[in-house]
Scaffold this motif. Structure first.
Motif, PDB file in Angstrom:
ATOM      1  N   ARG A   3      -2.434   5.644   8.012  1.00  0.00           N
ATOM      2  CA  ARG A   3      -3.348   6.735   8.388  1.00  0.00           C
ATOM      3  C   ARG A   3      -3.206   7.057   9.868  1.00  0.00           C
ATOM      4  NH1 ARG A   3      -7.013   4.146   5.150  1.00  0.00           N
ATOM      5  NH2 ARG A   3      -8.224   3.380   6.900  1.00  0.00           N
ATOM      6  N   GLU A   4      -3.099   6.025  10.687  1.00  0.00           N
ATOM      7  CA  GLU A   4      -2.945   6.244  12.131  1.00  0.00           C
ATOM      8  C   GLU A   4      -1.644   6.958  12.455  1.00  0.00           C
ATOM      9  OE1 GLU A   4      -3.634   3.147  15.006  1.00  0.00           O
ATOM     10  OE2 GLU A   4      -5.283   2.354  13.782  1.00  0.00           O
ATOM     11  N   ALA A   5      -0.603   6.706  11.685  1.00  0.00           N
ATOM     12  CA  ALA A   5       0.696   7.318  11.939  1.00  0.00           C
ATOM     13  C   ALA A   5       0.753   8.774  11.485  1.00  0.00           C
ATOM     14  CB  ALA A   5       1.798   6.516  11.237  1.00  0.00           C
ATOM     15  N   ASP A  33      -0.218  16.323   8.689  1.00  0.00           N
ATOM     16  CA  ASP A  33      -0.240  15.381   7.560  1.00  0.00           C
ATOM     17  C   ASP A  33      -1.667  15.253   7.015  1.00  0.00           C
ATOM     18  OD1 ASP A  33       2.506  14.741   7.800  1.00  0.00           O
ATOM     19  OD2 ASP A  33       2.044  13.240   9.351  1.00  0.00           O
ATOM     20  N   HIS A  34      -2.638  15.118   7.923  1.00  0.00           N
ATOM     21  CA  HIS A  34      -4.037  15.016   7.501  1.00  0.00           C
ATOM     22  C   HIS A  34      -4.506  16.316   6.844  1.00  0.00           C
ATOM     23  CE1 HIS A  34      -5.330  11.067   8.865  1.00  0.00           C
ATOM     24  NE2 HIS A  34      -4.545  11.232   9.905  1.00  0.00           N
ATOM     25  N   ARG A  35      -4.085  17.447   7.374  1.00  0.00           N
ATOM     26  CA  ARG A  35      -4.460  18.736   6.782  1.00  0.00           C
ATOM     27  C   ARG A  35      -3.925  18.831   5.350  1.00  0.00           C
ATOM     28  NH1 ARG A  35      -3.329  22.104  10.835  1.00  0.00           N
ATOM     29  NH2 ARG A  35      -5.498  22.241  11.418  1.00  0.00           N
ATOM     30  N   ARG A  36      -2.662  18.462   5.171  1.00  0.00           N
ATOM     31  CA  ARG A  36      -2.046  18.496   3.843  1.00  0.00           C
ATOM     32  C   ARG A  36      -2.738  17.530   2.879  1.00  0.00           C
ATOM     33  NH1 ARG A  36       2.635  17.285   5.677  1.00  0.00           N
ATOM     34  NH2 ARG A  36       2.975  15.507   4.358  1.00  0.00           N
ATOM     35  N   ALA A  37      -3.012  16.323   3.361  1.00  0.00           N
ATOM     36  CA  ALA A  37      -3.655  15.315   2.523  1.00  0.00           C
ATOM     37  C   ALA A  37      -5.059  15.763   2.126  1.00  0.00           C
ATOM     38  CB  ALA A  37      -3.709  13.973   3.249  1.00  0.00           C
ATOM     39  N   GLU A  86      -5.393  -2.587  -5.172  1.00  0.00           N
ATOM     40  CA  GLU A  86      -4.979  -2.918  -3.801  1.00  0.00           C
ATOM     41  C   GLU A  86      -3.803  -2.070  -3.328  1.00  0.00           C
ATOM     42  OE1 GLU A  86      -2.408  -5.449  -6.433  1.00  0.00           O
ATOM     43  OE2 GLU A  86      -4.485  -4.802  -6.460  1.00  0.00           O
ATOM     44  N   GLN A  87      -3.068  -1.480  -4.259  1.00  0.00           N
ATOM     45  CA  GLN A  87      -1.934  -0.632  -3.902  1.00  0.00           C
ATOM     46  C   GLN A  87      -2.307   0.857  -3.864  1.00  0.00           C
ATOM     47  OE1 GLN A  87       1.087  -1.735  -2.928  1.00  0.00           O
ATOM     48  NE2 GLN A  87       0.155  -3.747  -3.047  1.00  0.00           N
ATOM     49  N   ALA A  88      -3.485   1.190  -4.341  1.00  0.00           N
ATOM     50  CA  ALA A  88      -3.886   2.589  -4.473  1.00  0.00           C
ATOM     51  C   ALA A  88      -4.679   3.079  -3.262  1.00  0.00           C
ATOM     52  CB  ALA A  88      -4.678   2.784  -5.753  1.00  0.00           C
ATOM     53  N   VAL A  89      -4.371   2.556  -2.110  1.00  0.00           N
ATOM     54  CA  VAL A  89      -5.023   2.993  -0.870  1.00  0.00           C
ATOM     55  C   VAL A  89      -3.968   3.207   0.201  1.00  0.00           C
ATOM     56  CG1 VAL A  89      -7.222   1.835  -1.333  1.00  0.00           C
ATOM     57  CG2 VAL A  89      -5.439   0.617  -0.120  1.00  0.00           C
ATOM     58  N   VAL A  90      -4.284   4.105   1.107  1.00  0.00           N
ATOM     59  CA  VAL A  90      -3.414   4.325   2.256  1.00  0.00           C
ATOM     60  C   VAL A  90      -3.912   3.376   3.342  1.00  0.00           C
ATOM     61  CG1 VAL A  90      -2.603   5.990   3.966  1.00  0.00           C
ATOM     62  CG2 VAL A  90      -3.093   6.744   1.630  1.00  0.00           C
ATOM     63  N   ASP A  91      -3.054   2.489   3.804  1.00  0.00           N
ATOM     64  CA  ASP A  91      -3.494   1.488   4.767  1.00  0.00           C
ATOM     65  C   ASP A  91      -3.798   2.125   6.126  1.00  0.00           C
ATOM     66  OD1 ASP A  91      -1.119   1.285   6.577  1.00  0.00           O
ATOM     67  OD2 ASP A  91      -0.132   0.566   4.767  1.00  0.00           O
ATOM     68  N   PRO A  92      -4.608   1.449   6.943  1.00  0.00           N
ATOM     69  CA  PRO A  92      -5.012   2.004   8.244  1.00  0.00           C
ATOM     70  C   PRO A  92      -3.835   2.363   9.153  1.00  0.00           C
ATOM     71  CG  PRO A  92      -6.364   0.104   7.703  1.00  0.00           C
ATOM     72  CD  PRO A  92      -5.273   0.174   6.664  1.00  0.00           C
ATOM     73  N   GLU A  93      -2.773   1.565   9.133  1.00  0.00           N
ATOM     74  CA  GLU A  93      -1.614   1.851   9.991  1.00  0.00           C
ATOM     75  C   GLU A  93      -0.944   3.165   9.572  1.00  0.00           C
ATOM     76  OE1 GLU A  93      -1.852  -1.275   8.370  1.00  0.00           O
ATOM     77  OE2 GLU A  93      -2.812  -2.169  10.129  1.00  0.00           O
ATOM     78  N   MET A 139       0.838  -1.183   0.000  1.00  0.00           N
ATOM     79  CA  MET A 139       0.000   0.000   0.000  1.00  0.00           C
ATOM     80  C   MET A 139       0.878   1.239   0.000  1.00  0.00           C
ATOM     81  SD  MET A 139      -3.252  -0.841   2.296  1.00  0.00           S
ATOM     82  CE  MET A 139      -3.982  -2.448   2.257  1.00  0.00           C
ATOM     83  N   ALA A 140       0.363   2.294  -0.566  1.00  0.00           N
ATOM     84  CA  ALA A 140       1.139   3.505  -0.760  1.00  0.00           C
ATOM     85  C   ALA A 140       0.933   4.501   0.381  1.00  0.00           C
ATOM     86  CB  ALA A 140       0.735   4.139  -2.084  1.00  0.00           C
ATOM     87  N   SER A 141       1.823   5.479   0.413  1.00  0.00           N
ATOM     88  CA  SER A 141       1.702   6.534   1.422  1.00  0.00           C
ATOM     89  C   SER A 141       0.707   7.585   0.950  1.00  0.00           C
ATOM     90  CB  SER A 141       3.065   7.181   1.656  1.00  0.00           C
ATOM     91  OG  SER A 141       3.429   7.978   0.545  1.00  0.00           O
ATOM     92  N   ALA A 142       0.183   8.347   1.905  1.00  0.00           N
ATOM     93  CA  ALA A 142      -0.738   9.434   1.557  1.00  0.00           C
ATOM     94  C   ALA A 142      -0.032  10.457   0.681  1.00  0.00           C
ATOM     95  CB  ALA A 142      -1.279  10.084   2.831  1.00  0.00           C
ATOM     96  N   ASP A 143       1.235  10.758   0.969  1.00  0.00           N
ATOM     97  CA  ASP A 143       1.975  11.728   0.158  1.00  0.00           C
ATOM     98  C   ASP A 143       2.060  11.274  -1.295  1.00  0.00           C
ATOM     99  OD1 ASP A 143       2.430  13.576   2.166  1.00  0.00           O
ATOM    100  OD2 ASP A 143       4.409  12.779   2.678  1.00  0.00           O
TER     101      ASP A 143
END
Length: 182
Positions: A85-87, A92-96, A76-83, A1-5
């Protein structure tokens, strides 16, 4: 899974959105659909997504002395996994979210600028609907919404079918008080 960035960069988000639910496309075809993105920028971001495993090459053919590749999204790779997101921290959430919102606004502006855009006739919808849910009920609602959209992602493009893009934003309204607690 990919990063939000990786996924929420404005150019990469538009590339992914263009490829979601479509036949594989070459970089040249992506450029035709996203003409405001400079060629070098398009090639660079497609390469970043492919290197990260979010895009996969489904066909290669020689065209005028170069190799032309067709890409599709590896869902399946085009989502940010829950872990991941939690990190993410608040910034980071504001930027995303800012990148996500900017992408939505750009897509809507492109639609409005297109020939024949008619929001009422085309079924354009943007709504908010407050619901009171437990954590479990909320998770169930998200699963139901995902299932409803995923059930239709296999529809082939045919005459009479128009591609619609659904975007989901769910934000807790911490300012609202539950009934009876005022």
């Amino acid at each position: 899974m990919a990063s939000a960035d990786l996924l929420l960069h404005p150019v990469r988000a538009r590339i992914l959105q263009t490829l979601f639910g479509s036949d594989p496309l070459t970089t040249a075809q992506l450029r035709e659909r996203l003409p405001d993105i400079a060629p070098a920028t398009m090639y660079r971001h497609v390469a970043v997504l492919a290197e990260a495993g979010v895009l996969e090459v489904v066909e290669e053919k020689r065209v005028r002395g170069t190799v032309e590749r067709s890409y599709r999204v590896r869902q399946e790779q085009a989502v940010v996994d829950p872990e991941a997101r939690e990190a993410m921290g608040i910034e980071d959430h504001r930027r995303a979210f800012t990148a996500f919102s900017a992408s939505l606004m750009a897509d809507f502006e492109r639609y409005l600028a297109s020939d024949g855009a008619n929001p009422a006739d085309d079924g354009v919808a943007y709504r908010q609907g407050p619901v009171w849910l437990t954590k479990e009920e909320f998770a169930e609602l998200i699963e139901e919404l995902d299932a409803a959209v995923v059930a239709r992602t296999g529809n082939a493009p045919t005459p009479g079918r128009v591609r619609h893009v659904f975007s989901l934003i769910a934000v807790p309204d911490n300012a609202a008080e539950p009934p009876g607690e005022r």
